[in-house]
Design a protein around this motif. Structure first.
Motif, PDB file in Angstrom:
ATOM      1  N   UNK A 126      -2.183-112.947  11.036  1.00  0.00           N
ATOM      2  CA  UNK A 126      -1.308-112.117  11.842  1.00  0.00           C
ATOM      3  C   UNK A 126      -0.678-111.048  10.958  1.00  0.00           C
ATOM      4  N   UNK A 127      -1.289-109.870  10.918  1.00  0.00           N
ATOM      5  CA  UNK A 127      -0.724-108.781  10.157  1.00  0.00           C
ATOM      6  C   UNK A 127       0.047-107.849  11.068  1.00  0.00           C
ATOM      7  N   UNK A 128       1.093-107.273  10.526  1.00  0.00           N
ATOM      8  CA  UNK A 128       1.864-106.336  11.336  1.00  0.00           C
ATOM      9  C   UNK A 128       1.894-104.973  10.655  1.00  0.00           C
ATOM     10  N   UNK A 129       2.018-103.940  11.468  1.00  0.00           N
ATOM     11  CA  UNK A 129       2.223-102.598  10.935  1.00  0.00           C
ATOM     12  C   UNK A 129       3.713-102.299  11.032  1.00  0.00           C
ATOM     13  N   UNK A 130       4.271-101.770   9.951  1.00  0.00           N
ATOM     14  CA  UNK A 130       5.689-101.415   9.922  1.00  0.00           C
ATOM     15  C   UNK A 130       5.802 -99.903   9.885  1.00  0.00           C
ATOM     16  N   UNK A 131       6.720 -99.361  10.697  1.00  0.00           N
ATOM     17  CA  UNK A 131       6.849 -97.917  10.851  1.00  0.00           C
ATOM     18  C   UNK A 131       8.318 -97.530  10.840  1.00  0.00           C
ATOM     19  N   UNK A 132       8.661 -96.544  10.028  1.00  0.00           N
ATOM     20  CA  UNK A 132      10.006 -95.971  10.023  1.00  0.00           C
ATOM     21  C   UNK A 132      10.187 -95.164  11.302  1.00  0.00           C
ATOM     22  N   UNK A 133      11.255 -95.437  12.005  1.00  0.00           N
ATOM     23  CA  UNK A 133      11.593 -94.760  13.260  1.00  0.00           C
ATOM     24  C   UNK A 133      10.483 -94.867  14.304  1.00  0.00           C
ATOM     25  N   UNK A 134       9.840 -96.022  14.328  1.00  0.00           N
ATOM     26  CA  UNK A 134       8.796 -96.263  15.315  1.00  0.00           C
ATOM     27  C   UNK A 134       9.363 -96.328  16.726  1.00  0.00           C
ATOM     28  N   UNK A 135       8.549 -95.942  17.671  1.00  0.00           N
ATOM     29  CA  UNK A 135       8.963 -95.975  19.077  1.00  0.00           C
ATOM     30  C   UNK A 135       9.049 -97.421  19.558  1.00  0.00           C
ATOM     31  N   UNK A 136       9.959 -97.654  20.481  1.00  0.00           N
ATOM     32  CA  UNK A 136      10.107 -98.975  21.097  1.00  0.00           C
ATOM     33  C   UNK A 136      10.801 -98.798  22.435  1.00  0.00           C
ATOM     34  N   UNK A 137      10.664 -99.798  23.272  1.00  0.00           N
ATOM     35  CA  UNK A 137      11.366 -99.822  24.549  1.00  0.00           C
ATOM     36  C   UNK A 137      12.590-100.714  24.449  1.00  0.00           C
ATOM     37  N   UNK A 138      13.640-100.354  25.153  1.00  0.00           N
ATOM     38  CA  UNK A 138      14.869-101.151  25.109  1.00  0.00           C
ATOM     39  C   UNK A 138      14.652-102.568  25.616  1.00  0.00           C
ATOM     40  N   UNK A 139      13.804-102.743  26.627  1.00  0.00           N
ATOM     41  CA  UNK A 139      13.554-104.082  27.172  1.00  0.00           C
ATOM     42  C   UNK A 139      12.859-104.961  26.138  1.00  0.00           C
ATOM     43  N   UNK A 140      11.877-104.422  25.418  1.00  0.00           N
ATOM     44  CA  UNK A 140      11.176-105.243  24.430  1.00  0.00           C
ATOM     45  C   UNK A 140      12.081-105.564  23.238  1.00  0.00           C
ATOM     46  N   UNK A 141      12.963-104.625  22.863  1.00  0.00           N
ATOM     47  CA  UNK A 141      13.880-104.916  21.762  1.00  0.00           C
ATOM     48  C   UNK A 141      14.943-105.918  22.207  1.00  0.00           C
ATOM     49  N   UNK A 142      15.398-105.829  23.433  1.00  0.00           N
ATOM     50  CA  UNK A 142      16.357-106.824  23.951  1.00  0.00           C
ATOM     51  C   UNK A 142      15.739-108.215  23.941  1.00  0.00           C
ATOM     52  N   UNK A 143      14.474-108.330  24.311  1.00  0.00           N
ATOM     53  CA  UNK A 143      13.796-109.630  24.301  1.00  0.00           C
ATOM     54  C   UNK A 143      13.653-110.157  22.880  1.00  0.00           C
ATOM     55  N   UNK A 144      13.297-109.293  21.928  1.00  0.00           N
ATOM     56  CA  UNK A 144      13.192-109.723  20.530  1.00  0.00           C
ATOM     57  C   UNK A 144      14.550-110.143  19.997  1.00  0.00           C
ATOM     58  N   UNK A 145      15.596-109.394  20.340  1.00  0.00           N
ATOM     59  CA  UNK A 145      16.963-109.713  19.908  1.00  0.00           C
ATOM     60  C   UNK A 145      17.390-111.073  20.451  1.00  0.00           C
ATOM     61  N   UNK A 146      17.125-111.334  21.718  1.00  0.00           N
ATOM     62  CA  UNK A 146      17.486-112.624  22.319  1.00  0.00           C
ATOM     63  C   UNK A 146      16.741-113.757  21.632  1.00  0.00           C
ATOM     64  N   UNK A 147      15.478-113.540  21.319  1.00  0.00           N
ATOM     65  CA  UNK A 147      14.681-114.557  20.635  1.00  0.00           C
ATOM     66  C   UNK A 147      15.190-114.808  19.215  1.00  0.00           C
ATOM     67  N   UNK A 148      15.536-113.733  18.510  1.00  0.00           N
ATOM     68  CA  UNK A 148      15.967-113.863  17.117  1.00  0.00           C
ATOM     69  C   UNK A 148      17.361-114.444  16.980  1.00  0.00           C
ATOM     70  N   UNK A 149      18.267-114.088  17.882  1.00  0.00           N
ATOM     71  CA  UNK A 149      19.660-114.486  17.734  1.00  0.00           C
ATOM     72  C   UNK A 149      20.113-115.513  18.763  1.00  0.00           C
ATOM     73  N   UNK A 150      19.228-115.903  19.668  1.00  0.00           N
ATOM     74  CA  UNK A 150      19.583-116.899  20.668  1.00  0.00           C
ATOM     75  C   UNK A 150      20.304-116.283  21.842  1.00  0.00           C
ATOM     76  N   UNK A 151      20.276-116.987  22.920  1.00  0.00           N
ATOM     77  CA  UNK A 151      20.961-116.523  24.119  1.00  0.00           C
ATOM     78  C   UNK A 151      20.166-115.476  24.860  1.00  0.00           C
ATOM     79  N   UNK A 152      20.659-115.096  26.020  1.00  0.00           N
ATOM     80  CA  UNK A 152      19.931-114.133  26.843  1.00  0.00           C
ATOM     81  C   UNK A 152      19.992-112.714  26.300  1.00  0.00           C
TER      82      UNK A 152
END
Length: 135
Positions: free
Chosen positions: A1-27
């Motif tokens: 499982x390799x990942x590409x890392x990008x400075x100032x890469x595009x993202x959607x708020x919904x996908x970042x909210x889901x990652x944040x909830x997964x990483x820090x717990x809670x909804x």
């Protein structure tokens, strides 16, 4: 499982909210992450496996020589393989090239090995006030 890392890469708020909830717990709180980082951050690093957002780190700053790592997150399946350290390394590289001399991070004791050993931060004394505890 390799990942590409990008400075100032595009993202959607919904996908970042889901990652944040997964990483820090809670909804997690739904927020407009894109507007927030564009308004207040020096930059950020995204980590993707194909189209899937699997890592993120935000880099805030004081407008001068100090940058601050915030919200380091890596999806569970990608932890302990160097992905987080790669995100932070790219954040440090870009903070330096924009003229920052210092990169700060605050972390809880269980993250000491990651930030000190894997990312190369030097432990320093610091202070903290919980604003929620003020009268």
């Amino acid at each position: 499982m390799g990942i590409s890392v990008v400075w100032r890469g595009a993202f959607g708020s919904a996908e970042l909210s889901a990652l944040h909830a997964s990483a820090f717990g809670g909804p997690g709180a739904a927020r407009d992450w894109w507007a927030q980082v564009n308004a207040h951050s020096l930059g950020w690093v995204t980590g993707r496996d194909g189209a899937e957002l699997v890592g993120f780190v935000n880099v805030a700053w004081d407008g001068g020589e100090h940058a601050f790592v915030l919200d380091t997150m890596v999806a569970a399946a990608y932890r302990r393989g160097g992905a987080g350290a790669r995100l932070v390394a790219l954040a440090a590289e870009h903070a330096r090239t924009t003229g920052c001399r210092w990169l700060h991070v605050d972390f809880e004791p269980h993250l000491t090995k990651f930030y000190v050993e894997a990312c190369g931060f030097t432990p320093t004394p610091a202070g903290l006030i919980s604003l929620l505890a003020l009268p």
